[in-house]
Write a protein that holds these residues in place. Structure first.
Motif, PDB file in Angstrom:
ATOM      1  N   GLY A  49     -16.197 -10.376  92.608  1.00 28.36           N
ATOM      2  CA  GLY A  49     -16.450 -11.446  93.566  1.00 28.36           C
ATOM      3  C   GLY A  49     -17.596 -12.354  93.187  1.00 28.36           C
ATOM      4  N   VAL A  50     -18.534 -11.849  92.386  1.00 28.46           N
ATOM      5  CA  VAL A  50     -19.699 -12.655  92.008  1.00 28.46           C
ATOM      6  C   VAL A  50     -19.255 -13.885  91.216  1.00 28.46           C
ATOM      7  N   GLU A  51     -18.595 -13.667  90.103  1.00 28.68           N
ATOM      8  CA  GLU A  51     -18.162 -14.800  89.286  1.00 28.68           C
ATOM      9  C   GLU A  51     -17.004 -15.552  89.921  1.00 28.68           C
ATOM     10  N   THR A  52     -16.154 -14.846  90.661  1.00 33.10           N
ATOM     11  CA  THR A  52     -15.021 -15.512  91.306  1.00 33.10           C
ATOM     12  C   THR A  52     -15.502 -16.534  92.322  1.00 33.10           C
ATOM     13  N   SER A  53     -16.503 -16.185  93.131  1.00 35.60           N
ATOM     14  CA  SER A  53     -16.975 -17.130  94.142  1.00 35.60           C
ATOM     15  C   SER A  53     -17.604 -18.357  93.494  1.00 35.60           C
ATOM     16  N   LYS A  54     -18.367 -18.147  92.426  1.00 34.83           N
ATOM     17  CA  LYS A  54     -18.972 -19.296  91.741  1.00 34.83           C
ATOM     18  C   LYS A  54     -17.895 -20.169  91.086  1.00 34.83           C
ATOM     19  N   ALA A  55     -16.888 -19.538  90.504  1.00 37.87           N
ATOM     20  CA  ALA A  55     -15.800 -20.295  89.871  1.00 37.87           C
ATOM     21  C   ALA A  55     -15.001 -21.085  90.904  1.00 37.87           C
ATOM     22  N   LEU A  56     -14.775 -20.486  92.069  1.00 33.98           N
ATOM     23  CA  LEU A  56     -14.048 -21.198  93.129  1.00 33.98           C
ATOM     24  C   LEU A  56     -14.802 -22.436  93.600  1.00 33.98           C
ATOM     25  N   LEU A  77     -17.756 -19.611 101.540  1.00 30.10           N
ATOM     26  CA  LEU A  77     -17.714 -19.625 100.078  1.00 30.10           C
ATOM     27  C   LEU A  77     -18.925 -20.336  99.489  1.00 30.10           C
ATOM     28  N   PHE A  78     -19.262 -21.502 100.011  1.00 30.89           N
ATOM     29  CA  PHE A  78     -20.405 -22.242  99.499  1.00 30.89           C
ATOM     30  C   PHE A  78     -21.705 -21.511  99.814  1.00 30.89           C
ATOM     31  N   GLY A  79     -21.774 -20.855 100.969  1.00 27.54           N
ATOM     32  CA  GLY A  79     -22.957 -20.079 101.320  1.00 27.54           C
ATOM     33  C   GLY A  79     -23.152 -18.889 100.396  1.00 27.54           C
ATOM     34  N   VAL A  80     -22.072 -18.189 100.082  1.00 31.79           N
ATOM     35  CA  VAL A  80     -22.154 -17.055  99.158  1.00 31.79           C
ATOM     36  C   VAL A  80     -22.617 -17.528  97.788  1.00 31.79           C
ATOM     37  N   ALA A  81     -22.055 -18.616  97.305  1.00 32.79           N
ATOM     38  CA  ALA A  81     -22.449 -19.143  95.993  1.00 32.79           C
ATOM     39  C   ALA A  81     -23.925 -19.550  95.994  1.00 32.79           C
ATOM     40  N   ASP A  82     -24.402 -20.138  97.077  1.00 27.82           N
ATOM     41  CA  ASP A  82     -25.818 -20.508  97.169  1.00 27.82           C
ATOM     42  C   ASP A  82     -26.715 -19.274  97.090  1.00 27.82           C
ATOM     43  N   ILE A  83     -26.314 -18.200  97.740  1.00 26.74           N
ATOM     44  CA  ILE A  83     -27.093 -16.959  97.692  1.00 26.74           C
ATOM     45  C   ILE A  83     -27.076 -16.389  96.279  1.00 26.74           C
ATOM     46  N   LEU A  84     -25.908 -16.342  95.667  1.00 30.60           N
ATOM     47  CA  LEU A  84     -25.792 -15.787  94.324  1.00 30.60           C
ATOM     48  C   LEU A  84     -26.588 -16.573  93.293  1.00 30.60           C
ATOM     49  N   GLU A  85     -26.684 -17.873  93.498  1.00 32.14           N
ATOM     50  CA  GLU A  85     -27.384 -18.723  92.538  1.00 32.14           C
ATOM     51  C   GLU A  85     -28.849 -18.945  92.914  1.00 32.14           C
ATOM     52  N   GLY A  86     -29.316 -18.222  93.947  1.00 32.16           N
ATOM     53  CA  GLY A  86     -30.729 -18.257  94.301  1.00 32.16           C
ATOM     54  C   GLY A  86     -31.176 -19.452  95.119  1.00 32.16           C
ATOM     55  N   ARG A  87     -30.245 -20.255  95.626  1.00 33.24           N
ATOM     56  CA  ARG A  87     -30.614 -21.412  96.441  1.00 33.24           C
ATOM     57  C   ARG A  87     -30.794 -21.044  97.909  1.00 33.24           C
ATOM     58  N   SER A  88     -30.395 -19.835  98.271  1.00 27.84           N
ATOM     59  CA  SER A  88     -30.527 -19.362  99.648  1.00 27.84           C
ATOM     60  C   SER A  88     -30.701 -17.852  99.617  1.00 27.84           C
TER      61      SER A  88
END
Length: 111
Positions: A49-56, A77-88
C-alpha cells in the motif's frame, strides 16, 4: 464488481484488521509516530500500500491535470500520500479529514 464483492471486501478487511497484514503493521507503526522511511528501513517485508498509494496519486494528477482540488475529490488517498511523504502526520491527516465540508458523494465514471 470485484472490489464490491466478497473477495474485494474480504481482502480489504484482512488488510485493515488482520494482525499479520504488512500494510496494517506499517500503518500501526506510522500511527505510533515512526517515520515512513524509518519503518521501511527496519523491515524486509513489503507493505504494498505504501508505493501503491503514492503511485495512484501520481497517476490521478497526470490523468486529471487541470482539474480543480483533486485533494477534495480523493481526500483519503491524498491524505495517506501526504503522511507517507512527510508532508503531514497521522493526526494532521485525521484532523484534515474530519474538518472537510460535508457534501454528497457521487460515483462518476470516466470515459
Amino acid at each position: 464488481s470485484t472490489l464490491a464483492g466478497l473477495s474485494g471486501v474480504g481482502d480489504t478487511f484482512g488488510t485493515c484488521f488482520g494482525p499479520l497484514s504488512r500494510n496494517r503493521k506499517f500503518g500501526y507503526r506510522l500511527g505510533k509516530g515512526e517515520k515512513a522511511e524509518d519503518i521501511l528501513a527496519s523491515t524486509t517485508e513489503v507493505a504494498e500500500g505504501v508505493e501503491t498509494s503514492k503511485a495512484l496519486v501520481r497517476m490521478i494528477k497526470e490523468r486529471c491535470a487541470g482539474e480543480y482540488r483533486l485533494d477534495l475529490k480523493y481526500p483519503i488517498l491524498f491524505g495517506v500520500a501526504d503522511i507517507l511523504e512527510g508532508r503531514s502526520t497521522p493526526l494532521g491527516g485525521l484532523k484534515g479529514l474530519m474538518n472537510m465540508p460535508l457534501r454528497a458523494e457521487s460515483f462518476e465514471t470516466r470515459s
